[in-house]
Write a protein that holds these residues in place. Structure first.
Motif, PDB file in Angstrom:
ATOM      1  N   GLN B  58       0.853  -1.192   0.000  1.00 51.34           N
ATOM      2  CA  GLN B  58       0.000   0.000   0.000  1.00 51.34           C
ATOM      3  C   GLN B  58       0.882   1.234   0.000  1.00 51.34           C
ATOM      4  OE1 GLN B  58      -2.537   0.816   3.395  1.00 51.34           O
ATOM      5  NE2 GLN B  58      -3.899   2.108   2.187  1.00 51.34           N
ATOM      6  N   ILE B  60       1.161   4.020   1.378  1.00 52.43           N
ATOM      7  CA  ILE B  60       0.562   4.747   2.515  1.00 52.43           C
ATOM      8  C   ILE B  60       0.973   6.202   2.596  1.00 52.43           C
ATOM      9  CG2 ILE B  60      -0.061   2.910   4.144  1.00 52.43           C
ATOM     10  CD1 ILE B  60       2.712   3.397   5.419  1.00 52.43           C
ATOM     11  N   ARG B  64      -2.163   6.305  -1.202  1.00 55.51           N
ATOM     12  CA  ARG B  64      -2.889   5.379  -0.319  1.00 55.51           C
ATOM     13  C   ARG B  64      -3.545   4.227  -1.058  1.00 55.51           C
ATOM     14  NH1 ARG B  64      -2.479   6.140   4.877  1.00 55.51           N
ATOM     15  NH2 ARG B  64      -3.899   4.399   5.126  1.00 55.51           N
ATOM     16  N   GLN B  65      -3.160   4.021  -2.293  1.00 54.22           N
ATOM     17  CA  GLN B  65      -3.745   2.911  -3.037  1.00 54.22           C
ATOM     18  C   GLN B  65      -3.007   1.612  -2.730  1.00 54.22           C
ATOM     19  OE1 GLN B  65      -6.618   3.161  -5.105  1.00 54.22           O
ATOM     20  NE2 GLN B  65      -6.574   5.028  -3.859  1.00 54.22           N
ATOM     21  N   TRP B  66      -3.769   0.531  -2.668  1.00 48.14           N
ATOM     22  CA  TRP B  66      -3.178  -0.804  -2.604  1.00 48.14           C
ATOM     23  C   TRP B  66      -2.795  -1.193  -4.025  1.00 48.14           C
ATOM     24  CZ3 TRP B  66      -2.193  -3.876   1.655  1.00 48.14           C
ATOM     25  CH2 TRP B  66      -2.686  -3.419   2.881  1.00 48.14           C
ATOM     26  N   ALA B  84      -4.791  -2.110  -8.281  1.00 48.42           N
ATOM     27  CA  ALA B  84      -5.530  -3.140  -7.538  1.00 48.42           C
ATOM     28  C   ALA B  84      -6.387  -4.008  -8.443  1.00 48.42           C
ATOM     29  CB  ALA B  84      -6.406  -2.468  -6.480  1.00 48.42           C
TER      30      ALA B  84
END
Ligand SMILES: [Zn+2]
Lengths: 998, 89
Positions: B58, B60, B64-66, B84
């Motif tokens: 992630q 972070i 903040r995208q996985w 994702a």
């Protein structure tokens, strides 16, 4: 005062600037541009320390990073630093240094008795000798070893120096400023590439500073100076001296330590002592050169035995003679170059060459100068204890097995050259599988693993002409790929003397009846006999031999020892060297100070500090702060001489009787919006969320997939598709990532957005029987009656002109409200609460009182939700829906989680109602049972109940459900306490929960 | 330190990311009957591969995208990164 071993007007030192310094308490002087080593040698000082294991006298062996033994304890500006190589430390006015490994002094060393007892200290001696009796270890062996061994002493004082970290990106990072580094840097710079050129020494130029060569009709040294001067004017080039690239990490990240201030008596104001560079390079050119190899012979560690290249460097760079009666022992032409320099400066050397009749330009020059050369001759052993006094020499047979008659000749130093070992450490660290190059008896880099290219001597190329040609070409080629420029650079003419083939001879046989120590690893005191023992005892893998004998360990990292060690193993094992393989080269290449690694992250800068917008008010009102994660929270507000216990008790009591206010800004807050928000909550919380009305809050519990409670908190429905979630302070970041995980990866079809609003809202919890009166004063126009704003109700209001959110929720178990305003208005809100609350005897309360209040109410928090408990353990099973599925539900069916005697939260009261129970203590049935006493549970949280005025604790207890009313013992071996206790309900105060609804 | 290409932000140093485990694991659907074995495989059992591995990270300290990262667990070589909803199954 004249220096006996300093030549007039030779070298690159500044003779106009004399510097005084002390070594082992004695005063000397040197010049600006000296190293500690060169200055000591100029004064005739050769004895600098004692060896690691046998405490044999040790001198200088190298002239730079290759030095295995001249390691000193340095004193500078009232600070001390261990493990400094005298050959790398530049001299400054007032420098002080001391020998290490000697006690009580370098000249009289008690540990030297090890040398005479060496039969007891062979390979693996730590493993064998100090094993038994066991009781001797702490009392006798360990203190002795600690005193007698080790390389230096770390300072116990706070380090006042500053260290910086710097992040840099470049097209080409070039390690080493010798001929290949300079050529490739120059070609790449001309193509407009962003270049960083790093040199670990103070002076640029590498071997060009000492080699007798000519480039473009200039001396090598002048050519290097011209290139560096031009590179420094180019905006796309960073040129750094005193900067060692010591580690090659993943994805072309290299780390470099720049010594900014070590060469100065004192660090300049606002300057760091060292700067650590993290460099991400598109391409790396390794031009780290090569290190001369020793030849192994008897007593080859005696002070005065050194590398021939080091002797040449001391002479040419520092104008220092390492001896006036030198013996050169060589298997190749490099020894002749050193001999020629001696001869040119009026010192008559003798050359022993293991080869029978070598011929080359260099040898011809030596002959024409009239140097005494003995072919097929070797040094059998050095003689002299603290300094070489003479050498036993002998002729050697063609097969190198038979020695002739031993003669003794006088000499005051022995300069050894066993040919050259490429410095492949960086390439190897990058993951390059190195290969053995037969012609030079050494490993060179093989196929590149990352974007790295090795050039020049580091790649096993020892001809200057070839080095310049390939390095200019590589610099152009690689930079062209990056910048697309193609600016032709002409390669200068090179004049160098041709040399002849070296002799593959590396170890002088022991003469019959002699047992000289013949060292392979000078730093770790590993001799030929140690390797022989290791192999005899069955060690085969070179990695095992290394660990058993300590060959090539510590700061040496095999710089001078590696290849001779491998030669020996291969000889005994009857294998070729590449089949033995070399051990892993690990970063750092040279010792790096811990301060540089830590950088500025020391003391309060070791982590960020988060403060609530009300922090200044807390400070003004005598708050004593506590770390809550990275937050600073008031623990209690000190009045007069109150201690923590008294202050927190007063605050908690005031909440139970009047009203208190607590800063709850640190609670995690997540804003959740979207048509599927309720569905998301319903899937991540254990209880039902689809029917929560607008304007209502609900308590929820969240599990991990393994069924363990992850977090708890309240979530409020602000409007149709808008929710406000709160998390515990500690789990705020994890819960957000958790929600994002499910929304992005598992249920992308859900139309929901989540965002952290922790820092956007300031929060105050107003708690106590009189909290409604305070709330009414804050919001005179709102109906905050029990009907107007019931338990778990929510409304918005205007707090003296400021927009506020009001939640009727309670952590303390009292009638309570939480008011949120935008962070900028946090302090305003707080002051208004204090102002209107005065008539109701409001007091602020800190985290200690907050804990007391929740513990005696039996509200679980982080100490119970400790990553090991499921909802049942926390008496939260009522919140676990049987109807719907949610994250982690399936795990709750696991056998251990459904066991009849499952652990569960209970209350614990000491029978004497007086003794406080330490948190973390164990609960046992029988205090006198033999150890290990079976543990039934542990105390998770303790307080002094203000309701009953006696100690009260929460515990997680096996079969807690059936233990209420039972008598057990609390044991804390750490505090040496055994306390008889009674198990009670965790809901110690107001078990029916009437107060929160009043 | 790894250098990871976030498909949303570009090349970023590892310190901006947090590791999220095996990306090939698929969570069983909610409200579906599943055996103990299936559930254990989902929650606990991982191959701990040496070599090419599809993993979750992630971003972070960024978007903040996985994301999914195809990486060699032994050499740390990164072959590819995916959003994702993209990439290998
Ligand atoms: Zn990103």
């Amino acid at each position: 005062m004249s220096q006996d071993f300093r030549l007039e007007s030779v070298g690159l030192i500044n003779r106009d600037k004399k510097l005084s310094f002390k070594f082992n308490g004695k005063k000397y002087f040197g010049y600006e541009g000296d190293t500690l080593a060169s200055a000591l040698l100029a004064n005739g000082v050769h004895l600098v320390g004692r060896s690691f294991k046998y405490h044999r006298p040790r001198g200088f062996f190298g002239a730079g990073v290759d030095e295995p033994y001249a390691i000193v304890q340095l004193y500078r500006n009232n600070e001390t630093e261990p493990n400094i190589k005298a050959t790398e430390q530049e001299l400054f006015e007032g420098l002080e240094a001391k020998s290490v490994n000697c006690w009580p002094s370098v000249n009289f060393d008690i540990g030297a008795i090890n040398n005479f007892l060496k039969i007891f200290l062979p390979a693996g001696f730590y493993y064998k000798t100090f094993m038994w009796p066991k009781s001797f270890w702490y009392r006798i062996y360990e203190p002795f070893i600690r005193k007698a061994a080790g390389l230096g002493v770390a300072s116990t004082k706070h380090d006042k120096e500053r260290y910086e970290h710097k992040y840099e990106y470049c097209d080409l990072l070039i390690a080493g400023s010798g001929p290949s580094g300079l050529s490739s840097a120059y070609a790449a710079a001309k193509n407009g590439a962003k270049v960083i050129l790093a040199e670990d020494k103070p002076r640029f130029g590498g071997s060009l500073l000492t080699d007798d060569v000519n480039i473009g009709n200039q001396s090598g040294k002048d050519w290097a100076e011209g290139i560096i001067t031009e590179l420094k004017t180019m905006p796309n080039v960073v040129v750094k001296n005193r900067s060692q690239i010591f580690g090659y990490y993943d994805h072309n990240m290299l780390v470099m330590s720049e010594k900014v201030s070590d060469h100065l008596p004192k660090t300049k104001k606002y300057h760091p002592n060292k700067r650590l560079w993290y460099i991400r390079a598109k391409e790396v050119l390794i031009s780290s050169g090569s290190i001369e190899r020793p030849i192994v012979f008897g007593n080859n560690d005696t002070p005065g035995v050194m590398l021939s290249s080091a002797a040449k460097e001391y002479l040419k760079v520092y104008g220092v003679l390492v001896g006036k009666n030198p013996l050169i022992f060589t298997n190749n032409d490099s020894g002749y170059e050193t001999a020629i320099e001696f001869q040119k400066h009026g010192v008559k050397p003798v050359i022993l060459d293991s080869r029978k009749n070598p011929e080359s330009e260099i040898i011809d020059e030596a002959k024409s100068l009239g140097i005494n050369i003995k072919n097929s001759y070797v040094v059998v052993a050095a003689q002299g204890y603290k300094k070489v006094k003479s050498a036993d020499i002998a002729s050697i047979s063609d097969d190198k097995k038979q020695l002739g008659k031993i003669e003794n000749i006088k000499c005051d130093c022995i300069c050894v050259s066993g040919f050259w070992t490429p410095s492949i450490h960086l390439a190897s660290q990058s993951g390059n599988k190195t290969k053995f190059k037969e012609e030079i008896d050494a490993f060179v880099p093989g196929v590149s693993k990352q974007q790295e290219t090795t050039l020049g001597a580091a790649n096993g190329v020892f001809s200057l002409e070839e080095t310049l040609q390939t390095s200019f070409a590589k610099g152009s080629e690689i930079s062209k790929k990056i910048t697309k420029n193609d600016n032709e650079v002409s390669i200068p003419n090179v004049v160098e003397k041709k040399s002849s083939q070296h002799d593959k001879f590396w170890c002088v046989p022991l003469p019959a009846g002699k047992h000289y120590k013949r060292f392979l690893d000078f730093q770790n005191d590993v001799a030929v006999s140690d390797i022989e023992i290791a192999l005899r005892e069955g060690y085969r893998s070179i990695e095992h031999v290394k660990r058993y004998t300590t060959l090539g360990m510590a700061t040496d990292q095999g710089k001078t020892s590696n290849l001779n060690g491998l030669q020996l193993v291969s000889e005994i094992e009857n294998k070729v060297v590449p089949a033995v393989g070399h051990t892993t080269f690990r970063p750092p290449y040279t010792p790096i100070s811990i301060g540089a690694i830590v950088g500025r992250e020391v003391g309060k800068h070791s982590k960020p500090t988060r403060k609530s917008p009300i922090h200044a008010w807390h400070e003004k009102n005598n708050a004593v702060f506590v770390d809550a994660g990275v937050w600073l929270r008031p623990r209690y507000y000190k009045r007069g001489n109150e201690n923590l216990f008294e202050g927190s008790k007063r605050e908690a009591k005031n909440v139970r009787t009047n009203v208190g206010v607590c800063d709850v800004t640190t609670l995690g807050k997540i804003d959740i919006k979207g048509p599927d928000a309720a569905e998301l909550l319903n899937r991540v919380y254990t209880n039902a969320w689809l029917k929560l009305p607008v304007g209502k809050a609900r308590y929820g519990v969240m599990l991990r997939e393994d069924g363990i409670v992850m977090d708890d908190g309240t979530t409020t429905r602000i409007s149709e598709n808008h929710y406000h979630m709160t998390t515990t302070t500690a789990q705020a970041a994890n819960v957000l990532s958790h929600l994002e995980y499910y929304l992005q990866l598992v249920w992308p079809e859900l139309n929901v957005n989540v965002v952290s609003t922790t820092e956007q809202w300031a929060g105050a919890a107003i708690a106590g029987p009189k909290s409604r009166n305070v709330l009414q004063k804050l919001f005179p126009n709102l109906d905050v009656s029990n009907e107007g704003l019931p338990f778990m109700g929510y409304m918005e209001g205007d707090l003296f002109g400021v927009k506020a959110r009001i939640f009727r929720i309670s952590f303390s178990g009292e009638l309570a409200y939480e008011v949120n305003v935008e962070s900028d208005n946090g302090n305003f809100m707080w002051e208004k609460i204090m102002e209107v609350g005065e008539e109701f005897k409001i007091q602020p309360y800190g985290t200690e009182a907050l804990s007391t209040l929740r513990i005696e109410m039996g509200h679980v928090a982080g100490s119970e939700l400790d990553g090991r408990t499921i909802p049942y353990d926390n008496a939260l099973e009522g919140l676990v829906s049987k109807k719907k599925d949610f994250i982690g539900k399936r795990s709750l069916q696991r056998v251990a989680f459904t066991a009849d005697d499952r652990q569960r939260v209970v209350g614990v009261v000491p029978l004497d109602k007086k003794t406080s129970i330490p948190e973390g203590s164990h609960l046992v049935k029988d205090a006198n049972a033999p150890l290990p006493n079976p543990k039934l549970g542990h105390i998770s949280a303790s307080c002094w109940s203000v309701e009953y005025d006696n100690p009260f604790s929460l515990a997680i207890l096996k079969d807690g459900k059936n233990m209420i009313g039972k008598k057990l013992f609390v044991m804390s071996p750490l505090k040496n306490k055994v306390i008889p206790v009674e198990i009670v309900s965790s809901h110690y105060v107001d078990p029916k929960g009437e107060r929160v609804r009043s | 330190m790894l250098y990871i290409k976030c498909p949303h932000c570009g090349m970023r140093p590892q310190i901006e990311f947090s590791y999220g485990g095996d990306a090939s694991v698929k969570r069983p659907e909610l409200n579906k009957e599943i055996s103990d074995q299936e559930w254990d495989d989902f929650v606990y059992n991982r191959k701990s591969l040496r070599g090419k591995h599809l993993e979750l990270w992630q971003h972070i300290s960024g978007c903040r995208q996985w994301i999914k990262v195809e990486r060699d667990t032994a050499t740390h070589e990164i072959f590819n990164t995916f959003k994702a909803d993209e990439g290998v199954v």
